[in-house]
Scaffold this active site. Structure first.
Site, PDB file in Angstrom:
ATOM      1  NE  ARG A 228      -4.270  -1.484   0.334  1.00 53.49           N
ATOM      2  CZ  ARG A 228      -4.477  -2.463  -0.537  1.00 53.49           C
ATOM      3  NH1 ARG A 228      -3.638  -2.664  -1.533  1.00 53.49           N
ATOM      4  NH2 ARG A 228      -5.536  -3.246  -0.442  1.00 53.49           N
ATOM      5  CG  HIS A 276      -3.642   0.127  -6.410  1.00 56.37           C
ATOM      6  ND1 HIS A 276      -3.927   0.712  -5.201  1.00 56.37           N
ATOM      7  CD2 HIS A 276      -3.754  -1.212  -6.198  1.00 56.37           C
ATOM      8  CE1 HIS A 276      -4.211  -0.220  -4.304  1.00 56.37           C
ATOM      9  NE2 HIS A 276      -4.108  -1.414  -4.890  1.00 56.37           N
TER      10      HIS A 276
HETATM   11  P1  NDP Z   1      -1.840 -11.751   4.415  1.00 56.81           P
HETATM   12  O1  NDP Z   1      -2.626 -11.206   5.543  1.00 56.81           O
HETATM   13  O2  NDP Z   1      -2.091 -13.138   3.951  1.00 56.81           O
HETATM   14  O3  NDP Z   1      -0.282 -11.641   4.735  1.00 56.81           O
HETATM   15  C1  NDP Z   1       0.290 -10.558   5.387  1.00 56.81           C
HETATM   16  C2  NDP Z   1       1.729 -10.894   5.747  1.00 56.81           C
HETATM   17  O4  NDP Z   1       2.335  -9.748   6.333  1.00 56.81           O
HETATM   18  C3  NDP Z   1       1.846 -12.026   6.757  1.00 56.81           C
HETATM   19  O5  NDP Z   1       2.945 -12.839   6.436  1.00 56.81           O
HETATM   20  C4  NDP Z   1       2.089 -11.287   8.059  1.00 56.81           C
HETATM   21  O6  NDP Z   1       2.845 -12.018   9.006  1.00 56.81           O
HETATM   22  C5  NDP Z   1       2.918 -10.112   7.572  1.00 56.81           C
HETATM   23  N1  NDP Z   1       2.857  -9.016   8.525  1.00 56.81           N
HETATM   24  C6  NDP Z   1       1.778  -8.277   8.889  1.00 56.81           C
HETATM   25  N2  NDP Z   1       2.121  -7.362   9.815  1.00 56.81           N
HETATM   26  C7  NDP Z   1       3.437  -7.549  10.041  1.00 56.81           C
HETATM   27  C8  NDP Z   1       4.367  -6.931  10.898  1.00 56.81           C
HETATM   28  N3  NDP Z   1       4.021  -5.928  11.712  1.00 56.81           N
HETATM   29  N4  NDP Z   1       5.628  -7.384  10.891  1.00 56.81           N
HETATM   30  C9  NDP Z   1       6.000  -8.395  10.070  1.00 56.81           C
HETATM   31  N5  NDP Z   1       5.180  -9.019   9.233  1.00 56.81           N
HETATM   32  C10 NDP Z   1       3.900  -8.593   9.218  1.00 56.81           C
HETATM   33  O7  NDP Z   1      -2.045 -10.722   3.189  1.00 56.81           O
HETATM   34  P2  NDP Z   1      -1.990 -10.996   1.630  1.00 56.81           P
HETATM   35  O8  NDP Z   1      -0.738 -11.724   1.320  1.00 56.81           O
HETATM   36  O9  NDP Z   1      -3.268 -11.572   1.148  1.00 56.81           O
HETATM   37  O10 NDP Z   1      -1.938  -9.498   1.086  1.00 56.81           O
HETATM   38  C11 NDP Z   1      -0.864  -8.653   1.450  1.00 56.81           C
HETATM   39  C12 NDP Z   1      -1.127  -7.222   1.024  1.00 56.81           C
HETATM   40  O11 NDP Z   1      -0.944  -7.073  -0.383  1.00 56.81           O
HETATM   41  C13 NDP Z   1      -2.553  -6.706   1.243  1.00 56.81           C
HETATM   42  O12 NDP Z   1      -2.804  -6.383   2.588  1.00 56.81           O
HETATM   43  C14 NDP Z   1      -2.535  -5.474   0.366  1.00 56.81           C
HETATM   44  O13 NDP Z   1      -1.998  -4.379   1.091  1.00 56.81           O
HETATM   45  C15 NDP Z   1      -1.575  -5.848  -0.749  1.00 56.81           C
HETATM   46  N6  NDP Z   1      -2.275  -6.041  -2.034  1.00 56.81           N
HETATM   47  C16 NDP Z   1      -1.994  -5.187  -3.071  1.00 56.81           C
HETATM   48  C17 NDP Z   1      -2.618  -5.317  -4.291  1.00 56.81           C
HETATM   49  C18 NDP Z   1      -2.257  -4.443  -5.437  1.00 56.81           C
HETATM   50  O14 NDP Z   1      -2.954  -4.484  -6.472  1.00 56.81           O
HETATM   51  N7  NDP Z   1      -1.182  -3.675  -5.362  1.00 56.81           N
HETATM   52  C19 NDP Z   1      -3.655  -6.364  -4.518  1.00 56.81           C
HETATM   53  C20 NDP Z   1      -3.835  -7.246  -3.381  1.00 56.81           C
HETATM   54  C21 NDP Z   1      -3.185  -7.064  -2.184  1.00 56.81           C
HETATM   55  P3  NDP Z   1       2.221 -13.364   9.695  1.00 56.81           P
HETATM   56  O15 NDP Z   1       2.051 -14.350   8.562  1.00 56.81           O
HETATM   57  O16 NDP Z   1       3.273 -13.788  10.625  1.00 56.81           O
HETATM   58  O17 NDP Z   1       0.928 -12.958  10.311  1.00 56.81           O
END
Ligand code: NDP
Length: 313
Positions: A228, A276
């Site tokens: 984001r 995006h």
């Molecule tokens: P998930 O919720 O499946 O994965 C998020 C990951 O981030 C997890 O591995 C989580 O760790 C890690 N994480 C979250 N907070 C922290 C932190 N504070 N420190 C370290 N690691 C952290 O999300 P998705 O993979 O489905 O999607 C990820 C993001 O991609 C979405 O939230 C969105 O922002 C972005 N996105 C962008 C798009 C675009 O078109 N540009 C389209 C779709 C998504 P843990 O596994 O340990 O909980």
């Protein structure tokens, strides 16, 4: 309004194809925000991506919210968000693969130095270049090893890149070196030739792509932000590029979207900009997601992919 549940769709501009696919489900009554007349007190479910702040609290009977995006920051950043209402996010294999495809494509463009060939072609120059190093020596670090990060890692491994991931909790993805938590972030960053941000936007991750993080990347590293816009301090990124600490950046998301016409990012020679579009929502899959969510809610079954509102993703 009859006995069927009432579903309100708040679709951003340009999502017309989605509205056609989403509507017409006989199991619920659909209303399109901004177009159809509806009684706020009778709306059971809301489907959308980034509703205006304060809007959801005007729907007093809301039983659940279905996010059409994988990221739910568009909901949770609303200071008046009704935090007691369950939020379910769209997790879709097609979207995950498209995201992975975007990342792999840009990693390959960087690795194969395609931008230099494009520039040479523009001048009619036959300018051969060698690869800086073989693929197996190039380290791609994924910040956020969740659903999309895992698929992306798998695809990168197919091309022989070294892949490492950073997440809150440690992962066991075959072939991927896992780093976990703030204590291991520095060790992770020091290993990234190309760093890809696939984090959700939460209070903990906001602004994480900043001067301090860039300084921990090796000199000549690349940064790709497909998470984001709020993850990235754009002034710090420009400074790290202009000082030649970073070799380049690929940006799909921005602090302000659409990216303002006067933003220096547009014309920066080291930045690739896309609007995006890394992950595209397939209308048919989105329609199936909404239908499944409503069915589960109405039959008392637990939701799949319910968001942990306290964690923010
Ligand atoms: P998930 O919720 O499946 O994965 C998020 C990951 O981030 C997890 O591995 C989580 O760790 C890690 N994480 C979250 N907070 C922290 C932190 N504070 N420190 C370290 N690691 C952290 O999300 P998705 O993979 O489905 O999607 C990820 C993001 O991609 C979405 O939230 C969105 O922002 C972005 N996105 C962008 C798009 C675009 O078109 N540009 C389209 C779709 C998504 P843990 O596994 O340990 O909980």
């Amino acid at each position: 309004m009859g006995s069927k549940p009432n579903v309100l769709f708040g679709l951003p501009p340009g999502w017309d194809a989605l509205s056609k696919a989403l509507f017409g489900n006989p199991d619920f009554t659909s209303f399109l925000e901004g177009k159809d007349h509806y009684a706020p007190a009778q709306i059971d479910y809301f489907v959308g991506f980034r509703p205006a702040h304060g809007f959801l609290k005007t729907l007093p009977r809301l039983k659940a919210i279905f996010s059409l995006g994988a990221g739910v920051d568009g909901f949770l950043r609303d200071p008046e968000f009704p935090r007691h209402v369950p939020v379910v996010r769209f997790i879709d294999e097609t979207l995950q693969r498209e995201m992975a495809q975007y990342v792999v494509m840009h990693v390959l463009i960087i690795h194969r130095q395609q931008r230099a060939f494009d520039a040479a072609q523009a001048q009619g120059l036959w300018k051969q270049r060698m690869l800086a190093r073989p693929t197996r020596e190039v380290r791609v670090g994924i910040l956020g090893m969740g659903d999309i990060g895992a698929v992306t890692a798998e695809r990168l491994l197919m091309f022989d890149f070294q892949v490492l991931g950073w997440s809150r909790t440690r992962k066991t993805v075959p072939g991927v070196t896992s780093y976990a938590g703030p204590g291991e972030l520095g060790a992770f960053l020091g290993q990234c030739d190309i760093m890809v941000c696939l984090l959700p936007l939460t209070p903990e991750t906001e602004g994480i792509l900043n001067a301090s993080l860039f300084a921990q990347l090796p000199k000549g590293a690349w940064v790709m932000n497909v998470g984001r816009g709020g993850h990235c301090n754009e002034a710090d990124l420009l400074a790290a590029l202009d000082s030649d600490h970073l070799a380049g950046a690929v940006m799909d998301v921005f602090q302000k979207e659409p990216l303002p016409p006067d933003s220096p990012i547009w014309k920066h020679p080291k930045i690739t900009v896309t609007p995006h579009i890394a992950g595209i929502t397939d209308p048919r899959n989105a329609a199936a997601f909404v239908a499944d969510c409503v069915k589960r809610a109405e039959s008392g079954q637990p939701f799949l992919n319910r968001v942990d509102v306290a964690k923010g993703y």
